[in-house]
Design a protein around this motif. Structure first.
Motif, PDB file in Angstrom:
ATOM      1  N   ILE A   1       0.844  -1.193   0.000  1.00 26.78           N
ATOM      2  CA  ILE A   1       0.000   0.000   0.000  1.00 26.78           C
ATOM      3  C   ILE A   1       0.882   1.247   0.000  1.00 26.78           C
ATOM      4  CG2 ILE A   1      -1.931  -1.136   1.164  1.00 26.78           C
ATOM      5  CD1 ILE A   1      -0.951   0.112   3.783  1.00 26.78           C
TER       6      ILE A   1
ATOM      7  N   TYR B   1      -4.907  -2.309  -4.273  1.00 24.62           N
ATOM      8  CA  TYR B   1      -4.968  -3.340  -3.232  1.00 24.62           C
ATOM      9  C   TYR B   1      -6.344  -3.413  -2.570  1.00 24.62           C
ATOM     10  CZ  TYR B   1      -2.731  -6.681  -0.171  1.00 24.62           C
ATOM     11  OH  TYR B   1      -2.369  -7.843   0.465  1.00 24.62           O
TER      12      TYR B   1
ATOM     13  N   THR C   1     -12.498  -2.728   1.232  1.00 22.99           N
ATOM     14  CA  THR C   1     -11.576  -1.941   2.062  1.00 22.99           C
ATOM     15  C   THR C   1     -10.245  -1.748   1.352  1.00 22.99           C
ATOM     16  OG1 THR C   1     -10.635  -3.872   3.151  1.00 22.99           O
ATOM     17  CG2 THR C   1     -12.497  -2.823   4.245  1.00 22.99           C
TER      18      THR C   1
ATOM     19  N   SER D   1      -6.306   0.636   2.372  1.00 20.61           N
ATOM     20  CA  SER D   1      -5.688   1.420   3.436  1.00 20.61           C
ATOM     21  C   SER D   1      -4.477   2.173   2.918  1.00 20.61           C
ATOM     22  CB  SER D   1      -5.305   0.514   4.598  1.00 20.61           C
ATOM     23  OG  SER D   1      -4.561  -0.577   4.128  1.00 20.61           O
TER      24      SER D   1
ATOM     25  N   GLY E   1       4.923   4.456   8.569  1.00 19.02           N
ATOM     26  CA  GLY E   1       4.266   3.310   7.956  1.00 19.02           C
ATOM     27  C   GLY E   1       4.252   2.061   8.795  1.00 19.02           C
ATOM     28  N   ASP E   2       4.704   2.162  10.020  1.00 19.57           N
ATOM     29  CA  ASP E   2       4.653   0.968  10.855  1.00 19.57           C
ATOM     30  C   ASP E   2       3.751   1.180  12.066  1.00 19.57           C
ATOM     31  OD1 ASP E   2       6.153   2.711  12.335  1.00 19.57           O
ATOM     32  OD2 ASP E   2       7.539   1.179  13.068  1.00 19.57           O
TER      33      ASP E   2
ATOM     34  N   PHE F   1      -2.243   4.023  10.320  1.00 25.65           N
ATOM     35  CA  PHE F   1      -2.805   3.676   9.017  1.00 25.65           C
ATOM     36  C   PHE F   1      -4.177   4.330   8.878  1.00 25.65           C
ATOM     37  CE2 PHE F   1       0.029   0.334  10.201  1.00 25.65           C
ATOM     38  CZ  PHE F   1       0.695  -0.014   9.039  1.00 25.65           C
TER      39      PHE F   1
ATOM     40  N   LEU G   1      -7.706   3.444   7.297  1.00 29.05           N
ATOM     41  CA  LEU G   1      -8.501   2.357   6.740  1.00 29.05           C
ATOM     42  C   LEU G   1      -9.707   2.967   6.045  1.00 29.05           C
ATOM     43  CD1 LEU G   1      -8.790  -0.803   6.726  1.00 29.05           C
ATOM     44  CD2 LEU G   1     -10.344  -0.504   8.641  1.00 29.05           C
TER      45      LEU G   1
ATOM     46  N   GLY H   1       3.716  -3.513  11.066  1.00 30.93           N
ATOM     47  CA  GLY H   1       3.385  -2.921   9.776  1.00 30.93           C
ATOM     48  C   GLY H   1       3.723  -3.810   8.610  1.00 30.93           C
TER      49      GLY H   1
ATOM     50  N   GLN I   1      -5.749  -7.006  14.173  1.00 34.96           N
ATOM     51  CA  GLN I   1      -6.512  -7.499  13.038  1.00 34.96           C
ATOM     52  C   GLN I   1      -5.941  -6.967  11.731  1.00 34.96           C
ATOM     53  OE1 GLN I   1     -10.441  -5.880  12.035  1.00 34.96           O
ATOM     54  NE2 GLN I   1     -11.252  -7.877  12.612  1.00 34.96           N
TER      55      GLN I   1
ATOM     56  N   MET J   1      -6.343  -5.782   8.315  1.00 31.54           N
ATOM     57  CA  MET J   1      -7.369  -5.323   7.389  1.00 31.54           C
ATOM     58  C   MET J   1      -6.714  -5.221   6.029  1.00 31.54           C
ATOM     59  SD  MET J   1     -10.144  -5.092   9.036  1.00 31.54           S
ATOM     60  CE  MET J   1     -11.186  -4.145   7.943  1.00 31.54           C
ATOM     61  N   ASN J   2      -7.544  -5.134   5.066  1.00 36.36           N
ATOM     62  CA  ASN J   2      -6.991  -5.144   3.728  1.00 36.36           C
ATOM     63  C   ASN J   2      -5.952  -4.038   3.564  1.00 36.36           C
ATOM     64  OD1 ASN J   2      -6.862  -6.135   1.119  1.00 36.36           O
ATOM     65  ND2 ASN J   2      -8.081  -4.424   0.383  1.00 36.36           N
ATOM     66  N   GLY J   3      -4.772  -4.448   3.228  1.00 41.28           N
ATOM     67  CA  GLY J   3      -3.714  -3.478   2.982  1.00 41.28           C
ATOM     68  C   GLY J   3      -2.917  -3.136   4.220  1.00 41.28           C
ATOM     69  N   ILE J   4      -3.501  -3.324   5.397  1.00 45.77           N
ATOM     70  CA  ILE J   4      -2.724  -3.097   6.613  1.00 45.77           C
ATOM     71  C   ILE J   4      -2.088  -4.429   6.973  1.00 45.77           C
ATOM     72  CG2 ILE J   4      -2.791  -2.448   9.040  1.00 45.77           C
ATOM     73  CD1 ILE J   4      -5.136  -0.662   8.449  1.00 45.77           C
ATOM     74  N   PRO J   5      -0.835  -4.517   6.694  1.00 43.83           N
ATOM     75  CA  PRO J   5      -0.203  -5.840   6.729  1.00 43.83           C
ATOM     76  C   PRO J   5       0.206  -6.267   8.121  1.00 43.83           C
ATOM     77  CG  PRO J   5       1.328  -4.189   5.964  1.00 43.83           C
ATOM     78  CD  PRO J   5       0.073  -3.463   6.302  1.00 43.83           C
ATOM     79  N   VAL J   6      -0.734  -6.544   8.945  1.00 43.04           N
ATOM     80  CA  VAL J   6      -0.415  -7.067  10.268  1.00 43.04           C
ATOM     81  C   VAL J   6      -0.094  -8.552  10.139  1.00 43.04           C
ATOM     82  CG1 VAL J   6      -1.249  -7.473  12.601  1.00 43.04           C
ATOM     83  CG2 VAL J   6      -1.903  -5.395  11.392  1.00 43.04           C
TER      84      VAL J   6
END
Lengths: 162, 450
Positions: free
Chosen positions: A25, A126, A131, A133, A139-140, A143, A145, B293, B400, B402-407
């Motif tokens: 993203i 993406y 959804t 983000s 970036g860590d 975010f 959403l 992240g 959690q 979520m789409n694009g949040i790369p946990v």
């Protein structure tokens, strides 16, 4: 020898380059403002009241991971702002009364999700299950959403942190 | 008329005694159940002459979950061996095992090494039935059973320490390996020359962690006779609840329990091979840091490792696929749990479901908390040993993806050390077997688990 050095240098560049591209993203590193006035991740508690008026509801909740108590400003016309001390740590926007200003880009509930395509192409690509983000800052941690409905209309914008 | 009735009742009684846990077609089973070519006479005698053991007795008398296995010497009608398999696992976990017909492997580990005896089926009765049946066994004058429980018919302990056998173990285990976990049952029983008897701890894997509580409770655990498996000997193994052994199916667990004879689709029969165990001090096997992240190599570690060094991360994130087994890093007592989150339920800045265990490590009182679990597998007050399964990883709370949040799926381990009566936050890595470099890579030279 020169070739070898060049090869090492190119490999080094590739390593750095790849490291920065590993996310799927987009990352936005500038200032994030609500309605171009309330600065996210800054002391914005009073400013929020000044701009949006007295919240309809003010509640508190304990954030156990941060070990802080958050104050929630709830506006029934579509916004929730959460502060720890005076810092705006989190927000949820669910109506077109509010928008997120990111540089010159305006992210707003009610717009089509395709509105982010030019500015945040990776985040747009993406999309999945309604959804997508955008990473904020380094970036860590923070975010955005973004949720959109079956008509591709943005219905919710919220910040999250880890 | 009376003769027929008597004959019928006799048959019923025999069936009750010998047939409950073994395959209902018990007669052919007898010959298969135990191949005495693997035993010496002295081993046989040793096994028959345990010392009386009150721990065993009390445990056997209250088997809220478990099953009964009768093993016969070829050609004999009296059981050579009768034992109760008690399920020493939180009742909410084993609840679903009730009534299950468990596929097990019975193996003997004697002085000459481990040997496979055979496969068997064992029905885990429901608790009331188990108690009822045991009561019958204990009151109907089943002499051989009483002997095998450690007493002769007069109620006195038998004693024979002259047997040359030092020890032997029976391992009962078997099951399936599925993409998302194991359907597995594992038990170990050991005998020692000193009369020590290591009461089995059996773990049945295969439920979904759900189910309601009841009044039952696990029994089992080691008794005073204490026995450590010989070096190189079999370990009862770890493993864990199987989450979904129906990949691509309807998501139900119905096909994923150790009672099935054939592996469910997508699962592999592992027979008696134990599921992997992590090293003591590790929450999973071969732990890796989960970067925050998704791409920051160092954000998963303890300290100011996030938000460009501005945000404190109070713990260590270890990669753990959703719904994978989590093991107690160290032994201790469960002091706190939270089990109120549904799997995957999000809440900002929350640890979600967790398990907190109090341990004494190098003289210090340390609390280790395992967070973001989807399933909690222990209860407050439970005693765990290192390697015990305490639950399954997940993404409850603020974990959690979520789409694009790369946990990256992970378990967040938080540590507190008690100093001067106060809990101080400390780096959980201090208590891990695997050590990590600042960039999140494994520090092989410092690790105690390579």
């Amino acid at each position: 020898m020169k070739k070898l050095n060049l090869t090492i240098f190119v490999f080094f560049l590739m390593t750095i380059s790849c490291k920065g591209q590993s996310t799927k993203i987009d990352t936005f590193s500038g200032e994030v403002k609500i309605n171009n006035q309330i600065v996210f991740d800054e002391d914005s508690k009073q400013a929020t009241k000044n701009v949006f008026g007295q919240p309809v509801n003010i509640t508190t909740e304990y954030w156990e991971m941060s070990d802080k108590t958050a104050t929630n400003y709830i506006y029934t016309n579509g916004a929730k702002f959460q502060f720890t001390s005076d810092t705006l740590e989190r927000f949820v926007l669910t109506s077109s009364n509010y928008y997120v200003q990111m540089g010159s880009f305006k992210l707003q509930v009610g717009n089509n999700i395709s509105s982010i395509q030019n500015t945040f192409p990776k985040s747009y690509d993406y999309r999945e299950s309604g959804t997508t983000s955008i990473a904020l800052g380094a970036g860590d941690y923070h975010f955005l959403l973004i949720k959109y409905d079956s008509n591709n209309v943005i219905t919710r914008i919220e910040s999250r942190h880890f | 008329m009376y003769i027929r009735l008597y004959a019928f009742l006799s048959i019923c009684a025999v069936f009750l005694i010998v047939g409950n846990c073994d395959n209902p077609t018990s007669q052919p089973e007898k010959e298969e159940l135990l191949d005495f070519t693997y035993f010496t006479e002295s081993q046989y005698k040793a096994a028959r002459t345990w010392k009386g053991n009150s721990a065993l007795q009390s445990a056997v008398n209250v088997p809220p979950y478990g099953c009964y296995v009768s093993v016969y010497q070829d050609g004999e009608t009296k059981p050579w061996k009768f034992w109760s398999i008690a399920l020493n696992y939180p009742k909410r976990i084993v609840k679903k095992a009730e009534g299950a017909k468990v596929k097990v492997k019975i193996r003997i580990n004697d002085v000459s090494g481990e040997r496979l005896i055979r496969m068997a089926n064992c029905i885990i009765p429901r608790a009331p039935k188990a108690k009822k049946m045991l009561k019958k066994l204990m009151t109907k004058g089943a002499r051989n059973v009483r002997e095998d429980l450690g007493q002769n018919n007069s109620g006195k302990s038998s004693d024979n320490n002259d047997d040359p056998v030092i020890n032997s173990c029976i391992i009962v285990q078997g099951g399936y390996k599925c993409p998302d976990g194991y359907c597995f049952v594992s038990e170990e029983m050991c005998y020692s020359r000193e009369g020590g008897y290591s009461l089995p701890e059996i773990i049945v894997y295969g439920d979904d962690g759900g189910g309601s509580d009841d009044s039952g409770g696990g029994t089992g655990g080691d008794d005073d006779g204490g026995y450590d498996p010989p070096d190189g000997g079999p370990d009862p193994g770890g493993g864990g609840p199987c989450i979904d052994c129906d990949p691509g199916g309807d998501g139900s667990d119905s096909e994923c329990d150790p009672n099935a004879i054939d592996p469910p689709a997508g699962c592999e029969d592992v027979g008696g091979a134990s599921p992997p165990d992590p090293c003591e001090g590790n929450v999973v096997e071969n732990p890796e840091i989960a970067p925050s992240g998704g791409w920051n190599e160092w954000g998963g570690q303890f300290g100011y490792t996030r938000n460009s060094g501005n945000t404190f991360h109070d713990g260590t994130d270890i990669k753990a696929d959703i719904n994978s087994n989590l093991y107690a890093m160290h032994g201790g007592t469960v002091t706190d749990i939270r089990d109120s989150f549904d799997p995957g339920e999000y809440k900002p800045d929350s640890y979600g479901n967790y398990v907190r265990i109090k341990s004494t490590l190098s003289g210090d009182t340390v609390y280790l908390r395992y967070n973001h679990l989807n399933t909690v597998g222990v209860e407050v007050g439970d005693t765990v040993i290192a390697g015990d399964i305490i639950g399954r990883s997940g993404n409850t709370g603020n974990a959690q993806e979520m789409n694009g949040i790369p946990v990256i799926p992970h378990v967040h381990i938080r540590a507190r050390k008690v100093e001067n009566g106060q809990e101080k936050r400390v780096d959980p890595e201090n208590y891990m077997a695997t050590k990590f470099n600042n960039d999140g890579s494994v520090n092989v030279s410092e690790s105690n688990c390579n």
